[in-house]
Write an enzyme that holds these catalytic residues in place. Structure first.
Site, PDB file in Angstrom:
ATOM      1  CB  CYS A  26     -22.616  19.122  10.536  1.00 17.55           C
ATOM      2  SG  CYS A  26     -21.335  18.299  11.238  1.00 17.55           S
ATOM      3  CG  HIS A  49     -22.626  22.808  12.017  1.00 21.98           C
ATOM      4  ND1 HIS A  49     -22.960  22.112  13.127  1.00 21.98           N
ATOM      5  CD2 HIS A  49     -21.532  22.570  11.295  1.00 21.98           C
ATOM      6  CE1 HIS A  49     -21.924  21.339  13.155  1.00 21.98           C
ATOM      7  NE2 HIS A  49     -20.971  21.227  12.139  1.00 21.98           N
ATOM      8  CG  ASN A  83     -18.839  19.935  14.952  1.00 23.74           C
ATOM      9  OD1 ASN A  83     -19.932  19.754  14.749  1.00 23.74           O
ATOM     10  ND2 ASN A  83     -18.193  20.003  13.613  1.00 23.74           N
TER      11      ASN A  83
HETATM   12  O1  UT7 Z   1     -18.806  19.892  11.039  1.00 25.91           O
HETATM   13  C1  UT7 Z   1     -17.760  19.589  10.581  1.00 25.91           C
HETATM   14  C2  UT7 Z   1     -17.271  20.607  10.033  1.00 25.91           C
HETATM   15  N1  UT7 Z   1     -15.575  20.881  10.078  1.00 25.91           N
HETATM   16  C3  UT7 Z   1     -15.113  21.884  10.365  1.00 25.91           C
HETATM   17  O2  UT7 Z   1     -15.700  22.841  10.488  1.00 25.91           O
HETATM   18  C4  UT7 Z   1     -13.506  22.023  10.358  1.00 25.91           C
HETATM   19  C5  UT7 Z   1     -13.062  22.991   9.374  1.00 25.91           C
HETATM   20  N2  UT7 Z   1     -11.562  23.180   9.638  1.00 25.91           N
HETATM   21  C6  UT7 Z   1     -11.268  23.991  10.565  1.00 25.91           C
HETATM   22  O3  UT7 Z   1     -12.011  24.250  11.640  1.00 25.91           O
HETATM   23  C7  UT7 Z   1      -9.685  24.250  10.666  1.00 25.91           C
HETATM   24  O4  UT7 Z   1      -9.177  23.719   9.539  1.00 25.91           O
HETATM   25  C8  UT7 Z   1      -9.099  23.355  11.794  1.00 25.91           C
HETATM   26  C9  UT7 Z   1      -9.451  24.058  13.401  1.00 25.91           C
HETATM   27  C10 UT7 Z   1      -9.441  21.838  11.869  1.00 25.91           C
HETATM   28  C11 UT7 Z   1      -7.631  23.414  11.889  1.00 25.91           C
HETATM   29  O5  UT7 Z   1      -7.001  24.959  11.835  1.00 25.91           O
HETATM   30  P1  UT7 Z   1      -6.217  25.611  10.856  1.00 25.91           P
HETATM   31  O6  UT7 Z   1      -5.893  26.723  11.103  1.00 25.91           O
HETATM   32  O7  UT7 Z   1      -6.801  24.982   9.407  1.00 25.91           O
HETATM   33  O8  UT7 Z   1      -4.817  24.614  11.219  1.00 25.91           O
HETATM   34  P2  UT7 Z   1      -3.901  23.599  10.311  1.00 25.91           P
HETATM   35  O9  UT7 Z   1      -4.421  22.354   9.888  1.00 25.91           O
HETATM   36  O10 UT7 Z   1      -3.238  24.348   9.309  1.00 25.91           O
HETATM   37  O11 UT7 Z   1      -2.697  23.600  11.171  1.00 25.91           O
HETATM   38  C12 UT7 Z   1      -1.832  24.294  11.760  1.00 25.91           C
HETATM   39  C13 UT7 Z   1      -0.814  23.929  12.564  1.00 25.91           C
HETATM   40  C14 UT7 Z   1      -0.049  22.589  11.897  1.00 25.91           C
HETATM   41  O12 UT7 Z   1       1.052  22.656  12.016  1.00 25.91           O
HETATM   42  P3  UT7 Z   1       2.354  22.874  11.041  1.00 25.91           P
HETATM   43  O13 UT7 Z   1       1.962  21.949  10.115  1.00 25.91           O
HETATM   44  O14 UT7 Z   1       2.047  24.392  10.888  1.00 25.91           O
HETATM   45  O15 UT7 Z   1       3.526  22.660  12.068  1.00 25.91           O
HETATM   46  C15 UT7 Z   1      -0.974  21.380  12.435  1.00 25.91           C
HETATM   47  O16 UT7 Z   1      -0.126  20.317  12.814  1.00 25.91           O
HETATM   48  O17 UT7 Z   1      -1.197  23.363  13.732  1.00 25.91           O
HETATM   49  C16 UT7 Z   1      -1.040  22.100  13.847  1.00 25.91           C
HETATM   50  N3  UT7 Z   1      -2.101  21.402  14.633  1.00 25.91           N
HETATM   51  C17 UT7 Z   1      -2.438  21.594  16.000  1.00 25.91           C
HETATM   52  N4  UT7 Z   1      -1.457  22.088  16.971  1.00 25.91           N
HETATM   53  C18 UT7 Z   1      -1.878  22.076  18.287  1.00 25.91           C
HETATM   54  C19 UT7 Z   1      -3.275  20.829  13.990  1.00 25.91           C
HETATM   55  N5  UT7 Z   1      -3.918  20.447  15.240  1.00 25.91           N
HETATM   56  C20 UT7 Z   1      -3.375  21.003  16.287  1.00 25.91           C
HETATM   57  C21 UT7 Z   1      -3.934  20.814  17.698  1.00 25.91           C
HETATM   58  N6  UT7 Z   1      -3.096  21.659  18.562  1.00 25.91           N
HETATM   59  N7  UT7 Z   1      -4.874  20.332  18.132  1.00 25.91           N
END
Ligand code: UT7
Length: 328
Positions: free
Chosen positions: A111, A255, A285
């Site tokens: 990226c 980005h 992204n």
């Molecule tokens: O260019 C590459 C750069 N990449 C990035 O910039 C990504 C950086 N990371 C992020 O943007 C965030 O970490 C995410 C958007 C990927 C995830 O957000 P988060 O607030 O860190 O969520 P999480 O991974 O802590 O997940 C929270 C909950 C989980 O459920 P439990 O374990 O709390 O029951 C996940 O299983 O949300 C769940 N979850 C979803 N729910 C609905 C994860 N993905 C999804 C989804 N829809 N798509």
């Protein structure tokens, strides 16, 4: 030596996939995706090869720049999702453009790729006095390396391309390119396997999860933690070289990964979100293409005026980070 961006162009696939569309494949919903990422939809290629999207973007950039393809000295392609292991995407685009006097190669800094490539192009322009123009073409078909059964990743990414024609100038310029390979295993997609014929049993562990992880794997939380620090850090490293502060920057074109990352980064830099150009709601992204797509739209919407100081700043797999401060 500084650079001038003479023209930009973008191409995104016609097919739009909304958050609701994705909820047919994985358990997710529009509200979760919007609140956690800011993304509403993304363009996904149905048939478009990566090089084709790059070519279309490059043609527009060349047309806007008003130059001849024969006068281009270097074509740098940025992609993590090329159609071929070899040749480079840039070789194909160079041929189709008729940029007969250009050298061409691809650069993979994920990226951060566009920022890495623009800075690399500037170094070529600086050291080769016969080189007039460079073109940087970023194109990504991330839908090919995304597992549409994995809700942690498939909601984040989109496809698209953008390009910029660059020439030398005596305007303000500074850059910073950074890398921390010690944490490369938090964001990756594996390449081809060892040839089956010669495979040898081994307990070798490369430190990356799963031997068959050909789709993008991401530890979202670790990447998030890296991103909110890496973005301000990259800016500051490039800014300190020329003694400029964040409030002197007219527009940041960052980005486009996640709106929350941008909001935190803006806060850490002490600037208002009005100074951060955002287009991720429509495209998701698109890795290396995200900054030039945003830049092309910002120019189209007259968000950048002559004499403005802008910052192109990225972070991503590698883990890499990069920033360019330049005057328009
Ligand atoms: O260019 C590459 C750069 N990449 C990035 O910039 C990504 C950086 N990371 C992020 O943007 C965030 O970490 C995410 C958007 C990927 C995830 O957000 P988060 O607030 O860190 O969520 P999480 O991974 O802590 O997940 C929270 C909950 C989980 O459920 P439990 O374990 O709390 O029951 C996940 O299983 O949300 C769940 N979850 C979803 N729910 C609905 C994860 N993905 C999804 C989804 N829809 N798509």
């Amino acid at each position: 030596m500084g650079i001038q961006i003479l023209g930009t162009g973008r191409y995104v696939p016609e097919q739009i996939v909304t958050n609701d569309d994705l909820s047919k494949y994985v358990e997710t919903n529009d509200e979760w995706i919007r609140t956690r990422t800011g993304i509403a939809q993304r363009h996904i290629s149905g048939w478009e090869p990566t090089w084709y999207m790059g070519l279309k973007a490059a043609e527009k950039a060349i047309e806007k720049a008003g130059i001849n393809a024969e006068d281009i000295g270097i074509v740098i392609g940025c992609t993590i999702s090329s159609d071929f292991h070899t040749p480079a995407m840039a070789n194909i685009i160079q041929g189709k453009l008729g940029a007969v006097n250009a050298l061409s190669f691809d650069l993979n800094a994920a990226c951060s790729g566009f920022v890495y490539a623009v800075d690399t192009a500037r170094r070529f322009l600086e050291t080769d006095e016969n080189m007039k123009y460079a073109i940087v073409v970023a194109s990504e078909n991330l839908s090919r390396v995304v597992d549409f059964n994995d809700r942690n990743t498939c909601i984040l990414f989109g496809d698209g391309a953008a390009a910029a024609v660059i020439s030398k100038s005596d305007t303000l310029y500074s850059s910073y390119l950074g890398s921390d390979g010690s944490i490369a295993n938090v964001l990756f997609a594996r390449s081809v396997n060892t040839n089956e014929k010669f495979a040898v049993e081994s307990d070798f562990n490369d430190g990356f999860e799963g031997n068959n992880m050909h789709a993008i794997y991401q530890n979202g939380k670790e990447v998030y933690k890296f991103a909110v620090k890496a973005l301000p850090h990259a800016f500051e490293k490039s800014a300190e070289k020329i003694g400029i502060s964040a409030d002197e920057i007219d527009l940041f074109v960052p980005h486009q990964a996640n709106l929350r990352i941008l909001e935190t980064a803006a806060k850490n830099l002490g600037v208002s979100m009005d100074k951060f150009f955002v287009s991720l709601d429509k495209f998701g992204n698109t890795s290396s293409a995200s900054i030039p797509i945003a830049l092309d739209i910002a120019l189209e919407e007259n968000k950048i005026k002559n004499g403005d100081k802008i910052c192109l700043v990225g972070f991503g797999a590698g883990l890499t980070s990069a920033s360019i401060i330049m005057e328009f």
